[in-house]
Write a protein that holds these residues in place. Structure first.
Motif, PDB file in Angstrom:
ATOM      1  N   ILE B 138      48.948  23.073  37.769  1.00  0.00           N
ATOM      2  CA  ILE B 138      47.583  24.410  38.485  1.00  0.00           C
ATOM      3  C   ILE B 138      46.545  23.964  39.196  1.00  0.00           C
ATOM      4  N   SER B 139      47.365  25.250  40.209  1.00  0.00           N
ATOM      5  CA  SER B 139      46.439  25.208  41.224  1.00  0.00           C
ATOM      6  C   SER B 139      44.557  25.656  41.163  1.00  0.00           C
ATOM      7  N   ALA B 140      43.781  25.457  41.649  1.00  0.00           N
ATOM      8  CA  ALA B 140      42.846  25.923  41.285  1.00  0.00           C
ATOM      9  C   ALA B 140      42.134  27.569  41.627  1.00  0.00           C
ATOM     10  N   GLU B 141      43.600  27.929  42.683  1.00  0.00           N
ATOM     11  CA  GLU B 141      43.477  29.855  42.948  1.00  0.00           C
ATOM     12  C   GLU B 141      44.036  30.038  41.664  1.00  0.00           C
ATOM     13  N   ASP B 142      45.114  29.184  40.746  1.00  0.00           N
ATOM     14  CA  ASP B 142      45.840  30.073  39.904  1.00  0.00           C
ATOM     15  C   ASP B 142      44.522  30.224  38.421  1.00  0.00           C
ATOM     16  N   ALA B 143      44.030  29.052  38.360  1.00  0.00           N
ATOM     17  CA  ALA B 143      42.764  28.479  37.448  1.00  0.00           C
ATOM     18  C   ALA B 143      41.866  29.978  37.756  1.00  0.00           C
ATOM     19  N   VAL B 144      41.342  29.723  38.192  1.00  0.00           N
ATOM     20  CA  VAL B 144      39.904  31.050  38.776  1.00  0.00           C
ATOM     21  C   VAL B 144      40.557  31.900  38.592  1.00  0.00           C
ATOM     22  N   THR B 145      41.462  32.684  38.705  1.00  0.00           N
ATOM     23  CA  THR B 145      42.312  33.423  39.079  1.00  0.00           C
ATOM     24  C   THR B 145      42.028  34.540  37.434  1.00  0.00           C
ATOM     25  N   ILE B 146      42.722  33.641  36.331  1.00  0.00           N
ATOM     26  CA  ILE B 146      43.051  33.331  34.738  1.00  0.00           C
ATOM     27  C   ILE B 146      41.586  33.834  33.883  1.00  0.00           C
ATOM     28  N   LEU B 147      41.244  32.257  35.045  1.00  0.00           N
ATOM     29  CA  LEU B 147      39.433  32.202  34.294  1.00  0.00           C
ATOM     30  C   LEU B 147      38.201  33.862  34.650  1.00  0.00           C
TER      31      LEU B 147
END
Lengths: 364, 291
Positions: B138-147
Motif C-alpha cells: 500500500i502506497s502512503a498516498e493511497d493510505a493518506v487518501t483513504i484516511l
C-alpha cells in the motif's frame, strides 16, 4: 408600431409577419449569396464556419430552445454525422446521398437515445448526454476501420455533376452549398414551428402536464424533437467534416458540446435567430480578439503569451448575459426594438423579470 | 491477492471522486443547483495548495500550507455564491448550469495564467513511501487518501448532525422558505455551503495531486465525479461517497479484466444503466419529484 389587421385565423401562424419582414429576410439572403464576390478567402472561410455552427446551433435549438430538453452531448451527434458522411463518401457514394444518409443515421441514433433520455429531466438529462458524448468519443477511437481511430479520417472533396465544391479549390462554391443547406433547414424549421408538431414542442417545453392534458403524446413529441435535433446536427457534422477536410476524434470533444450549448444560450433560447446570433458570436470572438491583440502589440502591450484568452472573454460575456440578460442577444434585440417601436411610450417595467421562485424537485 | 491490490488502489481513487461528488451534493442539497465548476474548483484548490507548499513558491510546511489553501478556496467558494450565483436566484436550474460552466472556464484560465499549462508535482512529505502487509503493498498516498476521506466524512457528519450551523443548514435544505421564517439566515448559509464545498474540493484536489501531476485540465475528472453523484443519487451525501467508491473500483477492474477501451467507458455505462433503471440513484433520499 405597426398593427396588422388579421382577416383569418391562419394569419396568426403565417411564416412572415408582414410583407416587410419577408422582404428583409429576402434581402438578407441575397446579401449572403453575394458575399463571395467581395470577400477575401480568409473571411469567406470564417463565414462558412459560422454558417456550419449556425446549422449545429439550429439543431440544438430544436431540443433546448423549443422542447426544453438540455443536451450537453451534441458534439457526439456532430461526430456521428461527420464520420458517416466521410465513410460513405470514401466508400464511393455521391455526396448528396451520403450527406442525407448521414443526417438520417444521426436522427435515428438520436431517436434511439431519446428512449431512455425522455425519462430524465433537467440536470440528469444534461449529465446523461454529457456521458453519452464521452462514450461516443471513446467509440470513435475504437471503431478504427470506419473512423481511422486516433489517426483520423479524410473527407473527400464534394463534387456534384462534375462541379467541384471543394473546401480548398473552390471555396465560394462550398460557401454557397453551406448557405443553401442552412437556408433550406431554416425554412423547414420555421415551418415546423407553425405546424401542430412544432407547437406541441413548445407546449412540452412550457409544461409537460398541461401538454399531456391537451392530448399531446409527450413521449412521442420528445422523441421526435430528439430525432429532428440530432438529424440537423448530423447534417452540420457532415459539413463540418468537409470543412476540416481531415479530422479525428479531437474535433468533437466535450468542449465542443459545451460551446455549442453556450452559443445557443447567449444567442437567445427559443428563437431561430438566437442560433445564428450565438454562432456569429462564438466564431467572431477569437477573430476580434486576434485583431485587438495585434492592435495592442502595436502600442507595446503583448498578449500573445496568454493562452486561452478567447475562452476567458467568451466565458465573461456569457456570465454577463446569464446575470443581466438571460434572454440572450436576440432577447435584448427584441427589447431594444420594442423600445423604439413604442417610442416615447415604452415603460421600464414592460420587460421587468417576474420574480420566480425555485420550483423544488424535492417532495416528501 | 492481485485483486485485493486492485481494489485498494480503486478505493483510493474512488475517495477522490467521492469527495468531488460530495461537493456537488452539498450544493445541490442546499440550493438545488448543480455546480459544474466543482472539478475546476478542485483543480484550483490543488494549485493553490501547490503555491503555498512547493519550494518554488512560498515553501511553507505541508499542513499549514494545506490549511491556508483550504481557507483561500473556502473564500473563493463563498464569494462565488455571494457575488455571482446569488444574482441569478430564482432563474431556472439550467441558468446555473451554464453559469458554473463559464465560471469553470474562468477558473481554468486563472490557474493556467498563474501556474502555466505544463504538469506540476505537489511536494508531499509522504511521497514514495510504501507499506507492506503480507503480500499487499500500500502506497502512503493511497493510505493518506483513504484516511483523510474517512476523517473528513466524520467531521462533516458531526457538523451537520450536531452543530448549530449544521442543523440550520439542514433546515434550510429541507424547506428554504419556512427556514427563513424561523429566522435562519438562508442566504448566508447557502454561501457558507459553497465555501464548504470549496474546502472539500481543495482537500480532494490535494489528494488527487499527491497521486500524480496536476495541470489546469485536471478538473475534467469532475465529469467522472458527476457519474459518482448520479450513481449515489444527487441528494445523498453518503451516496456520493459510495458512488465515488463504486466508480473508483470499477475502473481498475475493467482495465485489468476487460478489453481495451472499457476502463474509460465503464463508469459512464454504469451511470447510464443506473439512470435508466433507477433514475433517482442507488441511495436516493428524494422520494418523489414534483413536475
Amino acid at each position: 408600431m405597426k398593427v396588422i389587421f388579421k382577416k383569418s385565423y391562419d394569419r396568426d401562424i403565417d411564416l412572415f409577419k408582414d410583407r416587410q419582414t419577408a422582404l428583409r429576410i429576402g434581402l438578407l439572403v441575397l446579401v449572403l449569396v453575394l458575399v463571395p464576390f467581395f470577400a477575401s478567402d480568409y473571411f469567406l472561410a470564417e463565414a462558412t464556419n459560422t454558417l456550419i455552427w449556425s446549422l449545429a446551433g439550429l439543431g440544438l435549438m430544436v431540443l433546448v430552445g423549443h422542447t426544453g430538453q438540455v443536451s450537453l452531448g451534441h458534439a457526439a451527434f456532430l461526430a456521428i454525422g461527420a464520420y458517416t458522411d466521410a465513410a460513405l463518401m470514401n466508400a464511393g457514394w455521391p455526396w448528396l446521398l451520403a450527406f442525407l444518409t448521414a443526417g438520417a443515421v444521426t436522427g435515428v441514433f438520436g431517436a434511439i437515445i431519446a428512449i431512455p433520455a425522455i425519462r430524465m429531466s433537467g440536470i440528469y438529462l444534461a449529465i446523461a448526454t454529457m456521458a453519452l458524448a464521452v462514450l461516443v468519443e471513446e467509440a470513435v477511437i475504437l471503431a478504427e476501420p470506419i473512423t481511422g481511430g486516433v489517426a483520423g479520417v479524410f473527407a473527400p472533396d464534394i463534387a456534384i455533376f462534375g462541379i467541384s465544391f471543394g473546401r480548398y479549390d473552390s471555396l465560394p462554391n462550398f460557401y454557397w452549398l453551406c448557405l443553401a443547406v442552412v437556408v433550406i433547414v431554416t425554412f423547414g424549421y420555421a415551418n415546423l414551428l407553425r405546424s401542430a408538431t412544432g407547437r406541441s414542442f413548445l407546449a412540452v417545453r412550457d409544461s409537460e402536464i398541461s401538454a399531456r392534458a391537451l392530448g399531446i403524446n409527450v413521449s412521442r413529441t420528445k422523441t421526435l424533437a430528439f430525432g429532428l435535433s440530432c438529424a440537423i446536427t448530423g447534417l452540420a457534422g457532415g459539413l463540418m467534416g468537409h470543412f476540416f477536410s481531415f479530422f479525428n476524434y479531437e474535433a468533437f470533444t466535450i468542449i465542443i458540446s459545451i460551446n455549442l450549448l453556450l452559443a445557443v444560450t447567449i444567442g437567445g433560447l427559443g428563437h431561430i435567430q438566437g442560433a445564428f446570433a450565438g454562432a456569429i458570436l462564438i466564431t467572431a470572438v477569437p477573430q476580434v480578439l486576434a485583431i485587438v491583440r495585434d492592435g495592442l502589440s502595436n502600442i507595446g502591450v503583448d498578449l500573445s503569451g496568454v493562452p486561452g484568452l478567447d475562452t476567458l472573454v467568451f466565458s465573461l460575456i456569457l456570465i454577463g448575459f446569464i446575470i443581466y440578460e438571460p434572454l440572450g442577444i436576440y432577447g435584448r434585440y427584441l427589447k431594444i426594438k420594442a423600445f423604439w417601436d413604442l417610442f416615447p411610450l415604452s415603460r421600464r417595467d414592460m420587460f421587468r423579470r417576474q420574480m420566480t421562485y425555485l420550483k423544488t424537485e424535492r417532495m416528501k | 491477492m492481485e485483486f485485493i491490490q486492485l481494489i485498494i488502489g480503486g478505493v483510493a481513487n474512488g475517495c477522490v471522486y467521492g469527495l468531488i461528488a460530495l461537493g456537488f451534493v452539498l450544493i445541490y442539497k442546499s440550493s438545488e443547483g448543480v455546480n459544474f465548476a466543482q472539478g475546476d474548483m478542485m483543480m484550483l484548490g490543488a494549485f493553490v495548495a501547490l503555491g503555498f507548499v512547493n519550494d518554488d513558491y512560498f515553501g511553507l510546511a505541508f499542513l499549514p500550507g494545506i490549511i491556508l489553501a483550504c481557507i483561500v478556496m473556502g473564500g473563493v467558494g463563498y464569494s462565488m455564491d455571494r457575488f455571482v450565483v446569488r444574482k441569478i436566484f430564482g432563474q431556472p436550474q439550467f441558468a446555473l448550469v451554464i453559469l458554473t460552466i463559464a465560471i469553470g472556464f474562468v477558473l481554468r484560465f486563472v490557474a493556467g495564467a498563474i501556474w502555466g499549462y505544463s504538469p506540476l508535482v505537489l511536494e508531499t512529505p509522504y511521497a514514495g513511501l510504501t507499506f507492506a502487509f503480507g503480500g499487499l503493498i500500500i502506497s502512503a498516498e493511497d493510505a493518506v487518501t483513504i484516511l483523510a476521506t474517512i476523517l473528513l466524512t466524520a467531521v462533516l457528519w458531526y457538523f451537520f448532525a450536531f452543530t448549530r450551523i449544521g442543523l440550520a443548514t439542514q433546515a434550510a435544505s429541507q424547506n428554504q422558505l419556512s427556514a427563513y421564517y424561523m429566522g435562519i439566515p438562508v442566504k448566508f448559509l447557502n454561501s457558507l455551503i459553497w465555501g464548504l464545498s470549496g474546502i472539500v474540493a481543495t482537500i480532494a484536489g490535494v489528494l488527487a495531486a499527491s497521486k500524480g501531476t496536476i495541470d489546469p485540465n485536471l478538473g475534467l475528472i469532475g465529469i467522472k465525479a458527476f457519474a459518482a453523484a448520479v450513481i449515489g443519487g444527487f441528494g445523498s451525501l453518503p451516496g456520493a461517497l459510495a458512488g465515488g467508491l463504486i466508480i473508483g473500483v470499477i475502473e481498475p477492474i475493467a482495465a485489468r479484466y476487460g478489453p481495451a477501451g472499457v476502463s474509460q467507458t465503464a463508469p459512464y455505462v454504469f451511470m447510464l444503466l443506473v439512470l435508466i433503471l433507477r433514475p433517482a440513484g442507488l441511495f436516493s433520499q428524494i422520494t418523489a419529484k414534483k413536475v
